[in-house]
Design an enzyme around this catalytic site. Sequence first.
Site, PDB file in Angstrom:
ATOM      1  CG  HIS A   1     -11.103  33.777  78.401  1.00 24.74           C
ATOM      2  ND1 HIS A   1     -10.197  32.910  77.835  1.00 24.74           N
ATOM      3  CD2 HIS A   1     -11.864  34.213  77.360  1.00 24.74           C
ATOM      4  CE1 HIS A   1     -10.405  32.838  76.540  1.00 24.74           C
ATOM      5  NE2 HIS A   1     -11.408  33.612  76.215  1.00 24.74           N
TER       6      HIS A   1
ATOM      7  CG  ASP B   1      -8.556  40.634  73.492  1.00 20.42           C
ATOM      8  OD1 ASP B   1      -9.075  41.038  72.429  1.00 20.42           O
ATOM      9  OD2 ASP B   1      -9.026  39.698  74.144  1.00 20.42           O
TER      10      ASP B   1
ATOM     11  CD  GLU C   1      -6.917  32.707  79.800  1.00 19.48           C
ATOM     12  OE1 GLU C   1      -8.012  32.207  80.104  1.00 19.48           O
ATOM     13  OE2 GLU C   1      -6.402  32.552  78.681  1.00 19.48           O
TER      14      GLU C   1
ATOM     15  CG  ASN D   1     -11.042  29.890  80.427  1.00 17.40           C
ATOM     16  OD1 ASN D   1     -11.674  30.808  79.922  1.00 17.40           O
ATOM     17  ND2 ASN D   1      -9.715  29.860  80.430  1.00 17.40           N
TER      18      ASN D   1
HETATM   19  C1  F6R Z   1     -11.846  38.383  71.914  1.00 13.53           C
HETATM   20  C2  F6R Z   1     -11.786  38.050  73.332  1.00 13.53           C
HETATM   21  C3  F6R Z   1     -12.128  36.693  73.852  1.00 13.53           C
HETATM   22  C4  F6R Z   1     -13.349  36.069  73.185  1.00 13.53           C
HETATM   23  C5  F6R Z   1     -13.638  34.692  73.798  1.00 13.53           C
HETATM   24  C6  F6R Z   1     -14.769  33.990  73.065  1.00 13.53           C
HETATM   25  O1  F6R Z   1     -11.440  39.716  71.691  1.00 13.53           O
HETATM   26  O2  F6R Z   1     -11.408  38.874  74.077  1.00 13.53           O
HETATM   27  O3  F6R Z   1     -12.352  36.809  75.240  1.00 13.53           O
HETATM   28  O4  F6R Z   1     -14.450  36.898  73.337  1.00 13.53           O
HETATM   29  O5  F6R Z   1     -12.501  33.882  73.739  1.00 13.53           O
HETATM   30  O6  F6R Z   1     -14.359  33.688  71.772  1.00 13.53           O
HETATM   31  P1  F6R Z   1     -15.374  33.198  70.657  1.00 13.53           P
HETATM   32  O7  F6R Z   1     -16.319  34.323  70.408  1.00 13.53           O
HETATM   33  O8  F6R Z   1     -14.517  32.920  69.445  1.00 13.53           O
HETATM   34  O9  F6R Z   1     -16.045  31.981  71.200  1.00 13.53           O
END
Ligand code: F6R
Length: 243
Positions: free
Chosen positions: A138, A67, A143, A136
């Site tokens: 994701h 992303d 989402e 959540n």
């Molecule tokens: C990052 C991504 C997000 C993270 C998720 C967890 O490229 O796609 O889905 O993997 O938000 O974030 P952290 O690792 O910071 O808890």
Amino acid sequence: MRIFRAKTYKDMSRKAANIISAQIIMKPDCVLGLATGSSPEGIYEQLVTWYEKGDLDFSQVTSVNLDEYKGLTPDNVQSYRYFMDSHLFNRVNIDKSRTFLPDGLAEDAEGECKRYDALIESLGGVDLQLLGIGHNGHIGFNEPEEAFEKGTHCVALQESTIEANKRFFASVDEMPKYAYTMGIKTIMQAKKILIVVSGREKAAIVKKAFFGPVTPAVPASILQMHNDVTLVGDEEALAELEK
Ligand code: F6R
């Protein structure tokens, strides 16, 4: 699904880095799907260390990231391009022209999503996709309640995601409200998936995602339907799973 229990974040990072490094050794010209965030930081640090010791060679590797924020330039310190360059790409011998992320500055959002999916397809798909998980549920920026069958698309970030990520920006107004993300369909097409989780605050969602019903309300739950998923978590994140 295989579950590897690690004691600490460092141990989790090392175990996950071992899996990525095995992938590179077994298939030097592999396509790695990469993620940003705090979960994979330690993995990249470990991979850089092994590279510096001469144990790993990225020269034939191609990467595609999950992303990217919409509207941020690559040199913006909060862009995912900047994150990947500074944590990994600038520190190993990967060919930078073969490291791909969605283009956050693309003018035609829909065209950019099509381009990214076509790119992944032209590379022969992702061999190993690294994922973290949001509070959540994701994965990428997929989402809750989004359709499972989407390819790369542009999403409006949910309030909880803005809340979780605003800490990286000077103010919440500076945080982009849209992002490009590989869709669940894109992620599920990866040949192998490696998901890393750490910290007590992820324990409830880990249990829900991997041992609860498969539902768009918890996007990561779809991974239960993938035939090659490895979950590496530290003790705190796996605290609610039965041993
Ligand atoms: C990052 C991504 C997000 C993270 C998720 C967890 O490229 O796609 O889905 O993997 O938000 O974030 P952290 O690792 O910071 O808890």
